[in-house]
Design a protein around this motif. Structure first.
Motif, PDB file in Angstrom:
ATOM      1  N   ASP A 145       0.817  -1.218   0.000  1.00 51.46           N
ATOM      2  CA  ASP A 145       0.000   0.000   0.000  1.00 51.46           C
ATOM      3  C   ASP A 145       0.850   1.267   0.000  1.00 51.46           C
ATOM      4  OD1 ASP A 145      -2.352  -1.468   0.119  1.00 51.46           O
ATOM      5  OD2 ASP A 145      -2.443  -1.439   2.315  1.00 51.46           O
ATOM      6  N   PHE A 146       2.159   1.117   0.022  1.00 52.29           N
ATOM      7  CA  PHE A 146       3.042   2.259   0.230  1.00 52.29           C
ATOM      8  C   PHE A 146       2.758   3.408  -0.735  1.00 52.29           C
ATOM      9  CE2 PHE A 146       7.080   4.544  -0.424  1.00 52.29           C
ATOM     10  CZ  PHE A 146       7.353   4.941   0.879  1.00 52.29           C
ATOM     11  N   ASN A 147       2.756   3.134  -2.038  1.00 54.67           N
ATOM     12  CA  ASN A 147       2.533   4.200  -3.021  1.00 54.67           C
ATOM     13  C   ASN A 147       1.152   4.841  -2.885  1.00 54.67           C
ATOM     14  OD1 ASN A 147       4.938   2.942  -4.093  1.00 54.67           O
ATOM     15  ND2 ASN A 147       4.477   3.960  -6.031  1.00 54.67           N
ATOM     16  N   PHE A 148       0.175   4.038  -2.569  1.00 55.80           N
ATOM     17  CA  PHE A 148      -1.191   4.556  -2.424  1.00 55.80           C
ATOM     18  C   PHE A 148      -1.315   5.411  -1.158  1.00 55.80           C
ATOM     19  CE2 PHE A 148      -1.472   0.581  -4.830  1.00 55.80           C
ATOM     20  CZ  PHE A 148      -2.080   1.036  -5.990  1.00 55.80           C
ATOM     21  N   ASP A 149      -0.687   4.961  -0.082  1.00 52.30           N
ATOM     22  CA  ASP A 149      -0.766   5.706   1.172  1.00 52.30           C
ATOM     23  C   ASP A 149      -0.034   7.040   1.088  1.00 52.30           C
ATOM     24  OD1 ASP A 149      -2.250   3.662   2.217  1.00 52.30           O
ATOM     25  OD2 ASP A 149      -0.651   2.852   3.504  1.00 52.30           O
ATOM     26  N   PHE A 150       0.978   7.104   0.223  1.00 52.03           N
ATOM     27  CA  PHE A 150       1.716   8.355   0.056  1.00 52.03           C
ATOM     28  C   PHE A 150       1.259   9.130  -1.184  1.00 52.03           C
ATOM     29  CE2 PHE A 150       4.174   6.323   3.264  1.00 52.03           C
ATOM     30  CZ  PHE A 150       4.664   7.379   4.017  1.00 52.03           C
ATOM     31  N   HIS A 151       0.128   8.725  -1.726  1.00 50.10           N
ATOM     32  CA  HIS A 151      -0.601   9.480  -2.754  1.00 50.10           C
ATOM     33  C   HIS A 151       0.223   9.748  -4.015  1.00 50.10           C
ATOM     34  CE1 HIS A 151      -3.788  10.027   0.189  1.00 50.10           C
ATOM     35  NE2 HIS A 151      -2.872  10.412   1.051  1.00 50.10           N
ATOM     36  N   VAL A 152       0.942   8.693  -4.458  1.00 48.91           N
ATOM     37  CA  VAL A 152       1.644   8.785  -5.737  1.00 48.91           C
ATOM     38  C   VAL A 152       1.180   7.705  -6.711  1.00 48.91           C
ATOM     39  CG1 VAL A 152       3.695   9.968  -4.884  1.00 48.91           C
ATOM     40  CG2 VAL A 152       3.582   7.462  -4.766  1.00 48.91           C
ATOM     41  N   SER A 153       0.349   6.802  -6.241  1.00 46.06           N
ATOM     42  CA  SER A 153      -0.303   5.811  -7.105  1.00 46.06           C
ATOM     43  C   SER A 153      -1.791   5.845  -6.801  1.00 46.06           C
ATOM     44  CB  SER A 153       0.240   4.397  -6.851  1.00 46.06           C
ATOM     45  OG  SER A 153       1.592   4.295  -7.209  1.00 46.06           O
ATOM     46  N   PHE A 154      -2.608   5.502  -7.825  1.00 46.50           N
ATOM     47  CA  PHE A 154      -4.049   5.676  -7.684  1.00 46.50           C
ATOM     48  C   PHE A 154      -4.777   4.460  -8.228  1.00 46.50           C
ATOM     49  CE2 PHE A 154      -1.817   9.643  -8.177  1.00 46.50           C
ATOM     50  CZ  PHE A 154      -2.235  10.350  -7.065  1.00 46.50           C
ATOM     51  N   THR A 155      -5.818   4.058  -7.498  1.00 44.10           N
ATOM     52  CA  THR A 155      -6.596   2.887  -7.872  1.00 44.10           C
ATOM     53  C   THR A 155      -7.528   3.236  -9.031  1.00 44.10           C
ATOM     54  OG1 THR A 155      -8.410   3.419  -6.368  1.00 44.10           O
ATOM     55  CG2 THR A 155      -6.563   2.142  -5.460  1.00 44.10           C
ATOM     56  N   PRO A 156      -8.024   2.226  -9.754  1.00 44.10           N
ATOM     57  CA  PRO A 156      -9.005   2.501 -10.807  1.00 44.10           C
ATOM     58  C   PRO A 156     -10.229   3.234 -10.279  1.00 44.10           C
ATOM     59  CG  PRO A 156      -8.153   0.263 -11.026  1.00 44.10           C
ATOM     60  CD  PRO A 156      -7.611   0.812  -9.733  1.00 44.10           C
TER      61      PRO A 156
END
Length: 248
Positions: A145-156
């Protein structure tokens, strides 16, 4: 006042140039003082303890965030745009990364470890790193979840909405991407506790790129039509004859 034959830029006397240069110098000094003020505020920013466990695929196996410090107390993570299904890393992130290898011994000597993190699988990262000729550490957060938690990757699901959360605000979805860049800082104390101390996104990391700082002082500046429009991966530029111009 004459106009330069090579373009529309004014050409003036040395005396008038010195007068205008001193005016600019006053503005540059103001910028320096403001930068010092921003740096002090950044250092004074409170920290947040990282309680969630994040695991990363590294060349030496699967490792938690605390291991990425590599024996040092400070960790800088560059959020490198390289998605799991991408064939190559982002050209802009590659441009930034071209500047990092020379900084490594200085950072390490200052108790700072630098690591790039991407969601691409480690084998893709290793292949691209070899292509680019880089030495800095680069690990995979695939499955974390690292990238998602740090708001640099985004889910569909996030990308299907009207906005996404990036750079501490909600931006229109069309301005986003499934991967975006950033820089995050962490500290580990003697007890092994890890703290998130700082993150920067969008154009916040420009000062890490010495090329941009040099171009900002060159006669034609960045000469770009949009942010980093001139940038390619360093092995994709067309070789130009010595002394040729990039502008026609």
């Amino acid at each position: 006042m004459d106009i330069a034959s090579s373009g529309s830029h004014p050409v003036i006397s040395r005396e008038e140039w010195l007068k205008q240069r001193r005016t600019l110098l006053a503005l540059e000094k103001e910028e320096t003082r403001l930068r010092d003020k921003v740096r002090a505020a950044r250092q004074a920013l409170p920290w947040v303890k990282v309680d969630k466990e994040y695991l990363f695929d590294t060349p030496t196996g699967r490792r938690p965030l605390a291991d990425l410090f590599d024996g040092r107390s400070q960790l800088m993570i560059y959020h490198f745009m390289f998605g799991p299904d991408w064939d190559a890393g982002c050209p802009g992130c590659s441009f930034m990364s071209d500047h990092m290898d020379g900084a490594l011994p200085h950072l390490n000597n200052h108790d700072v470890t630098y690591v790039a993190v991407s969601r691409a699988p480690l084998d893709k990262i290793e292949a691209y790193k070899k292509r680019m000729g880089w030495r800095f550490p680069w690990v995979s957060s695939y499955g974390s979840d690292f990238n998602f938690d740090f708001h640099v990757s985004f889910t569909p699901e996030e990308l299907a909405g009207e906005t996404i959360r990036y750079n501490f605000t909600d931006i229109p979805r069309e301005m986003g991407h499934d991967e975006l860049p950033g820089l995050s800082a962490f500290y580990k104390n003697a007890a092994g506790e890890v703290f998130h101390t700082y993150s920067s996104y969008a154009r916040g990391g420009e000062e890490l790129c010495a090329t941009l700082m040099i171009l900002d002082r060159a006669p034609l500046g960045r000469n770009e039509t949009s942010t980093l429009s001139f940038v390619k991966r360093h092995d994709e530029y067309e070789e130009k004859p010595q002394g040729s111009s990039c502008c026609h």
